[in-house]
Each structure stands twice: as structure tokens, then as C-alpha cells.
Design an enzyme around this catalytic site. Structure first.
Site, PDB file in Angstrom:
ATOM      1  N   CYS A 222       0.788  -1.198   0.042  1.00 14.42           N
ATOM      2  CA  CYS A 222      -0.079  -0.143   0.020  1.00 14.42           C
ATOM      3  C   CYS A 222       0.856   1.248  -0.044  1.00 14.42           C
ATOM      4  CB  CYS A 222      -0.906   0.030   1.089  1.00 14.42           C
ATOM      5  SG  CYS A 222      -1.816   1.480   1.347  1.00 14.42           S
TER       6      CYS A 222
ATOM      7  N   CYS B 205      -0.414   4.168   2.232  1.00 10.59           N
ATOM      8  CA  CYS B 205      -0.086   3.881   3.628  1.00 10.59           C
ATOM      9  C   CYS B 205       1.315   4.059   3.880  1.00 10.59           C
ATOM     10  CB  CYS B 205      -0.420   2.474   3.920  1.00 10.59           C
ATOM     11  SG  CYS B 205      -1.899   1.760   3.457  1.00 10.59           S
ATOM     12  N   ASP B 206       2.141   3.574   3.225  1.00  9.11           N
ATOM     13  CA  ASP B 206       3.682   3.554   3.572  1.00  9.11           C
ATOM     14  C   ASP B 206       4.540   4.308   2.986  1.00  9.11           C
ATOM     15  OD1 ASP B 206       2.969   1.782   5.480  1.00  9.11           O
ATOM     16  OD2 ASP B 206       3.030   0.047   4.141  1.00  9.11           O
TER      17      ASP B 206
END
Ligand code: NAP
Length: 311
Positions: free
Chosen positions: A135, A138-139
Site C-alpha cells: 500500500c 499507507c507507507d
């Protein structure tokens, strides 16, 4: 009739937990079946920095624990089980759990998510959250000024590579073929991005973690020349698709060709009393906050449905 539940929620990620909070507060005593990945995809994420309300960020598993605790406070019950068979042809719906136990419920909220598809490399799973991710949203932020690799040749890989180019010093997109599944517009955009290099006809054979527990590089093979070579990498993003967890409902619910639930408006499915929430229906946004919102929608729909049926 006894032993008939008002609400069964499948899945305990953001969508399932939010549906549990709302239905529990509506005094419907929901039962949450946690599924085979309790906590969903957040449980394998490290820091979550984009969920509103946490200015300093929060660890994914901690966020999930908070949600669960909040739902339990209002009477939601959690069980470590999953559904292997479902009969949605009549109400109450009949479910069979993995250890053979039958359940009956008036409404069903399917929040069983979509599992990221992984390459299946030996080190891959243990390095999730330590350089390996599925992701970018997200990261990506954790790889500012670092070397990033993205695997895949579809729209997700192009989108992730473009997004990650904002952070990384360089982004290498590795695809196993010469031609791409991605739409032309997404591919053209990635090709026009000077930070993205393409390695086609190439597969990853190993992920190195010489930094003891964090990704440091990969071993690659060119499938045309058979050349094997190493690349230094800090962030390794796998974008080879997701698999929606809809197997027990395949013949009963309207699904798209990839198995995602087709929405019949709001959180409704084609079956009255069965609702969807989160990534099991959403292939576009796939965020914790959108899943939480969808869980809320499904809970409100379930509550209204039960009310309309006189429960
Ligand atoms: P996808 O279209 O199924 O593409 C998956 C890619 O991963 C393919 O290039 C495939 O290679 C590769 N792959 C699969 N298994 C692999 C393996 N074991 N090793 C190496 N490579 C592997 O999946 P997606 O990109 O996630 O897209 C899913 C759907 O969502 C699509 O309909 C897409 O259009 C849509 N989507 C749209 C947007 C957007 O419009 N903004 C963004 C993301 C996704 P092969 O090509 O060789 O099979």
C-alpha cells in the site's frame, strides 16, 4: 424464534469494526466473525499517519484494538471464526463456521476485505512493515529520499509508482512481461515520469534484509537473457492485485468478474438484508477511513432494514 442473531459481521478490519460499533450502539448485539486475518490489512501495517484524529500517527494494530474495544464496550461480541458456507436464499440466513457450527442471522454485513496478492518469496511476509508493503498510500511517506521498487504491470502498479515518485529518490517498476495490463493513460503517465525506470521481462527471486530485519535489496532475473542481478532497494511495493474474500458467496451474490461485490446502491447487495462494507466491494479507494465510513453505512442500512421488518 430463538438463537437468531440480528447482525453478523464478517471481518474485523476498519469496516467490520465500525459496523460493530454502530450496530452495537443501536443495541443490536452484533456478532463479529474475525476471519482468517483478524484486524484486516491494518494489522500488518506499521504506522498509520492518515487516519483523522491521530496527529502523531498510530500503529495499525493499535488502531484496530481501539476500535474493537470501543465496539465491545457497547456489547459487540467477537469470535475467532470464519464462514465456510452460507445459504442466503431465505431469511434468516444460515451460516456455517469453519468448525462446523451453524448460525442464523437476520442481517449480514460482509466486511471480509480483499487480501493483497503477494509474490510468495521466502522473506516477503516477514519483511511486511519493514520495507515490504502492498500500500503506497499507507507507507510511501516512510521512503522519503530512498530507493523504491514497485512490482506489477497493471493500473495499481502505475498508480503506486507515480505516487511513490513524490517520495523516493528513484522508483524502479519491475514487470514480468514486456507488455502491460495497465490502461494506456496510466502507463503513459508513469513513462513520462522521469523518476520512474522500467525493468520489463524481469522477476524478483529474493528480497535481501542484510540490515537485519529491513529490506536492503533484491535479486532479479531477466527472463529473456536469464541474467541474474542485484539491486539496492529500501522500499519494496508489491502491486500485483488483490483477491476479494467472497468465496462462500460466489454463487449467491452479484460479484464482478474479479469477485468484488457489486453494490446495489448504498451498502446494499442484490440480496435484501445482506450488506457490504469496505474493500470487499471497493477496488478504488481501499483506505482505512473509507472502509470505516462504509462500515458505518452498512450498519445504518442493517438497522433500518431490521426496523422495517419489525425487529
Ligand atoms: P491487475 O490489473 O490484475 O494487474 C496485476 C499485475 O500484476 C499484472 O500486470 C500481472 O502481470 C502482475 N502479476 C500478477 N501476479 C504476478 C506475479 N505472481 N508475479 C509478478 N507479477 C504478477 O491488478 P491491479 O493493477 O491491482 O488492478 C485491478 C483492477 O483495478 C483493474 O481493473 C484496474 O484497472 C483497476 N484499478 C484502477 C485504477 C485507476 O483507474 N485509478 C487504479 C488501480 C486499479 P501480467 O500482466 O503478466 O498478468
Amino acid at each position: 424464534m430463538k438463537n437468531i442473531l440480528n447482525v453478523v459481521i464478517l471481518g474485523s478490519g476498519c469496516a467490520g469494526n465500525t459496523a460493530a460499533i454502530y450496530t452495537a450502539r443501536a443495541n443490536l448485539q452484533p456478532l463479529v466473525l474475525e476471519g482468517h486475518e483478524p484486524g484486516g490489512q491494518l494489522s500488518i501495517t506499521t504506522e498509520v499517519e492518515n487516519f483523522p484524529g491521530f496527529p502523531d500517527g498510530i500503529q495499525g494494530p493499535e488502531l484496530i484494538q481501539h476500535m474493537k474495544k470501543q465496539a465491545e464496550r457497547f456489547g459487540a461480541v467477537y469470535r475467532h471464526a470464519r464462514v465456510v458456507h452460507a445459504d442466503l436464499s431465505k431469511r434468516p440466513f444460515h451460516l456455517e463456521l469453519d468448525h462446523g457450527e451453524p448460525l442464523q442471522t437476520r442481517t449480514l454485513i460482509i466486511a471480509s476485505g480483499a487480501s493483497a496478492r503477494w509474490l510468495g518469496l521466502p522473506n516477503e511476509h516477514k519483511l511486511i512493515g519493514h520495507g515490504v508493503s502492498s500500500c503506497a498510500t499507507c507507507d510511501g511517506f516512510f521512503f522519503r529520499g530512498k530507493k523504491i521498487m514497485v512490482i506489477g504491470g497493471g493500473d495499481s502498479a502505475m498508480e503506486e509508482a507515480n505516487f511513490l515518485s513524490r517520495f523516493g529518490s528513484e522508483v524502479t517498476l519491475v514487470h514480468r512481461r514486456e507488455t502491460f495490463r495497465a490502461s494506456k493513460i496510466m502507463l503513459d503517465r508513469a513513462r513520462a515520469n522521469s523518476k520512474i525506470q522500467f525493468l520489463t521481462d524481469t522477476v524478483v527471486e529474493d528480497i535481501y534484509d542484510a540490515a537485519k530485519g529491513h529490506v536492503t535489496g533484491v535479486k532479479l532475473r531477466n527472463l529473456k537473457t536469464n541474467e541474474v542481478f542485484d539491486r539496492e532497494v529500501d522500499g519494496f511495493f508489491v502491486a500485483i492485485g488483490h483477491i476479494p474474500n467472497t468465496k462462500p458467496f460466489a454463487s449467491q451474490l452479484d460479484l464482478d468478474p474479479d469477485g468484488y461485490i457489486l453494490s446495489h446502491g448504498g451498502a446494499r447487495t442484490n440480496i435484501a438484508g445482506v450488506f457490504h462494507a469496505g474493500d470487499v466491494q471497493d477496488r478504488i479507494y481501499r483506505q482505512a477511513i473509507t472502509a470505516a465510513g462504509a462500515g458505518c453505512m452498512a450498519a445504518i442500512e442493517a438497522e433500518r432494514f431490521l426496523e422495517s421488518e419489525g425487529h
